[in-house]
Design a protein around this motif. Structure first.
Motif, mmCIF file in Angstrom:
data_model
loop_
_atom_site.group_PDB
_atom_site.id
_atom_site.type_symbol
_atom_site.label_atom_id
_atom_site.label_comp_id
_atom_site.label_asym_id
_atom_site.label_seq_id
_atom_site.Cartn_x
_atom_site.Cartn_y
_atom_site.Cartn_z
ATOM 1 N N TRP A 45 1.281 -1.101 0.176
ATOM 2 C CA TRP A 45 -0.226 0.195 -0.230
ATOM 3 C C TRP A 45 1.212 1.542 0.339
ATOM 4 O O TRP A 45 1.715 1.484 0.744
ATOM 5 C CB TRP A 45 -0.901 0.057 1.670
ATOM 6 C CG TRP A 45 -1.487 1.140 0.944
ATOM 7 C CD1 TRP A 45 -1.665 2.405 1.937
ATOM 8 C CD2 TRP A 45 -3.611 0.826 0.136
ATOM 9 N NE1 TRP A 45 -3.438 2.628 1.749
ATOM 10 C CE2 TRP A 45 -3.894 2.591 0.996
ATOM 11 C CE3 TRP A 45 -4.073 0.150 -0.808
ATOM 12 C CZ2 TRP A 45 -5.356 2.930 0.040
ATOM 13 C CZ3 TRP A 45 -4.735 1.152 -1.040
ATOM 14 C CH2 TRP A 45 -5.609 1.537 -0.675
ATOM 15 N N ALA A 46 0.455 2.410 -0.321
ATOM 16 C CA ALA A 46 1.536 3.886 -0.936
ATOM 17 C C ALA A 46 0.119 4.252 -0.903
ATOM 18 O O ALA A 46 -0.809 4.734 -0.834
ATOM 19 C CB ALA A 46 1.992 3.156 -2.392
ATOM 20 N N TYR A 47 0.821 5.087 0.596
ATOM 21 C CA TYR A 47 -0.256 7.232 0.576
ATOM 22 C C TYR A 47 0.654 8.283 1.198
ATOM 23 O O TYR A 47 1.773 7.792 1.485
ATOM 24 C CB TYR A 47 -0.730 6.611 1.755
ATOM 25 C CG TYR A 47 -0.331 6.310 2.776
ATOM 26 C CD1 TYR A 47 -0.384 7.055 3.755
ATOM 27 C CD2 TYR A 47 0.040 5.049 3.259
ATOM 28 C CE1 TYR A 47 0.029 6.581 5.051
ATOM 29 C CE2 TYR A 47 0.371 4.670 4.621
ATOM 30 C CZ TYR A 47 0.386 5.035 5.217
ATOM 31 O OH TYR A 47 1.260 5.400 6.577
ATOM 32 N N TYR A 48 0.731 9.647 0.581
ATOM 33 C CA TYR A 48 1.381 10.115 1.490
ATOM 34 C C TYR A 48 0.838 10.688 2.883
ATOM 35 O O TYR A 48 -0.066 11.467 2.844
ATOM 36 C CB TYR A 48 1.100 11.589 -0.132
ATOM 37 C CG TYR A 48 2.539 13.022 0.659
ATOM 38 C CD1 TYR A 48 3.084 11.973 -0.444
ATOM 39 C CD2 TYR A 48 2.184 13.854 0.830
ATOM 40 C CE1 TYR A 48 4.004 13.553 -0.674
ATOM 41 C CE2 TYR A 48 2.961 14.435 0.488
ATOM 42 C CZ TYR A 48 4.254 13.854 -0.009
ATOM 43 O OH TYR A 48 4.998 15.552 0.256
ATOM 44 N N VAL A 69 3.469 -2.996 4.370
ATOM 45 C CA VAL A 69 3.252 -4.100 3.494
ATOM 46 C C VAL A 69 2.182 -4.485 5.013
ATOM 47 O O VAL A 69 2.784 -4.724 5.730
ATOM 48 C CB VAL A 69 4.387 -5.465 3.633
ATOM 49 C CG1 VAL A 69 3.869 -6.320 3.577
ATOM 50 C CG2 VAL A 69 5.312 -4.877 2.171
ATOM 51 N N ARG A 70 0.923 -4.993 3.742
ATOM 52 C CA ARG A 70 -0.516 -5.354 4.961
ATOM 53 C C ARG A 70 -1.003 -6.635 4.472
ATOM 54 O O ARG A 70 -0.131 -7.071 3.388
ATOM 55 C CB ARG A 70 -1.085 -4.699 4.856
ATOM 56 C CG ARG A 70 -0.977 -3.331 5.472
ATOM 57 C CD ARG A 70 -2.141 -2.122 5.536
ATOM 58 N NE ARG A 70 -1.692 -1.165 6.421
ATOM 59 C CZ ARG A 70 -2.245 -1.410 7.753
ATOM 60 N NH1 ARG A 70 -3.267 -2.335 8.311
ATOM 61 N NH2 ARG A 70 -2.291 -0.064 8.198
ATOM 62 N N VAL A 71 -1.135 -7.851 5.865
ATOM 63 C CA VAL A 71 -1.465 -9.253 5.629
ATOM 64 C C VAL A 71 -3.131 -8.335 5.756
ATOM 65 O O VAL A 71 -3.655 -7.873 7.291
ATOM 66 C CB VAL A 71 -1.547 -9.873 6.412
ATOM 67 C CG1 VAL A 71 -2.127 -11.073 6.854
ATOM 68 C CG2 VAL A 71 0.271 -10.179 5.734
ATOM 69 N N ARG A 80 -0.634 -4.917 9.706
ATOM 70 C CA ARG A 80 1.090 -3.035 8.922
ATOM 71 C C ARG A 80 2.528 -4.509 9.626
ATOM 72 O O ARG A 80 1.895 -4.923 10.683
ATOM 73 C CB ARG A 80 1.218 -2.087 9.740
ATOM 74 C CG ARG A 80 2.391 -1.990 8.644
ATOM 75 C CD ARG A 80 2.371 -0.404 8.886
ATOM 76 N NE ARG A 80 2.718 -0.170 10.829
ATOM 77 C CZ ARG A 80 2.438 0.994 11.191
ATOM 78 N NH1 ARG A 80 1.471 1.943 10.610
ATOM 79 N NH2 ARG A 80 2.486 1.251 12.625
ATOM 80 N N LEU A 81 2.707 -5.321 8.615
ATOM 81 C CA LEU A 81 4.315 -5.678 8.826
ATOM 82 C C LEU A 81 4.975 -5.082 8.610
ATOM 83 O O LEU A 81 5.905 -5.400 9.101
ATOM 84 C CB LEU A 81 4.090 -6.961 7.559
ATOM 85 C CG LEU A 81 3.165 -8.049 7.607
ATOM 86 C CD1 LEU A 81 3.498 -9.825 6.497
ATOM 87 C CD2 LEU A 81 2.561 -8.358 9.486
ATOM 88 N N ALA A 82 5.578 -3.841 7.556
ATOM 89 C CA ALA A 82 6.608 -3.767 7.817
ATOM 90 C C ALA A 82 6.017 -2.229 6.901
ATOM 91 O O ALA A 82 4.727 -2.120 6.736
ATOM 92 C CB ALA A 82 7.467 -3.805 6.351
#
Length: 176
Positions: A45-48, A69-71, A80-82
């Motif tokens: 996932w990307a966000y500002y 990086v999410r599951v 959230r994993l990272a």
């Protein structure tokens, strides 16, 4: 979106953060990559956003592009994993996929000018174990824009900007 075959309906899955920052080049949060394993989805996932945590300065108000990086679970849960942001190391995280109960991804560091360092990492999808970072797969002026894992096989694309003739290539490797 998730297809529910029992009800013959499509429903949205929970996504990552909506973001709080504003940037003219990056308008909306987005999924960069997905990988499905059973009933769970690994999501890049990307966000500002704002408040990029900096290890030396503490939490500073700095607008930056974040990647996570999410599951996602079918019950609507999200873990959230990272996470990374452009102002610190790692600068970005890039999803590779599932390997057993672990999610593999890459920590990409590019805060030192034109050089990169990309290192695969893995984390238990239940976040029961800490992140494990493996040796680098690319350094110098080689960028890794995508990677995928299948069992012990890790394949990544690579943009090499070293030397007089820059080139793009695909590299096939084995994880230990």
């Amino acid at each position: 979106m998730l297809l529910d075959r029992r009800q013959d309906a499509i429903r949205p899955l929970r996504r990552g953060p909506a973001g709080t920052g504003q940037d003219p080049d990056f308008q909306d949060p987005e999924a960069l990559a997905l990988d499905l394993r059973g009933r769970r989805v690994a999501l890049n996932w990307a966000y500002y956003g704002e408040f990029c945590p900096h290890p030396e300065r503490g939490e500073t108000k700095s607008s930056a592009l974040f990647t996570e990086v999410r599951v996602l679970s079918p019950a609507g849960g999200s873990r959230r994993l990272a996470r990374a942001c452009l102002d610190v190391l790692p600068s970005s995280v890039l999803l590779a996929g599932w390997r057993g109960d672990d999610v593999l991804f890459a920590d990409v560091d590019f805060t030192n000018g034109p050089t990169f360092r990309t290192r695969p990492a893995r984390r238990d999808a239940r976040a029961a174990r800490p992140r494990v970072v493996l040796g680098p797969i690319a350094t110098g002026r080689s960028n890794v824009p995508s990677l995928v894992v299948s069992g012990r096989r890790l394949v990544h694309s690579r943009e090499d900007d070293e030397g007089p003739a820059p080139r793009d290539r695909v590299v096939d490797g084995v994880l230990r």
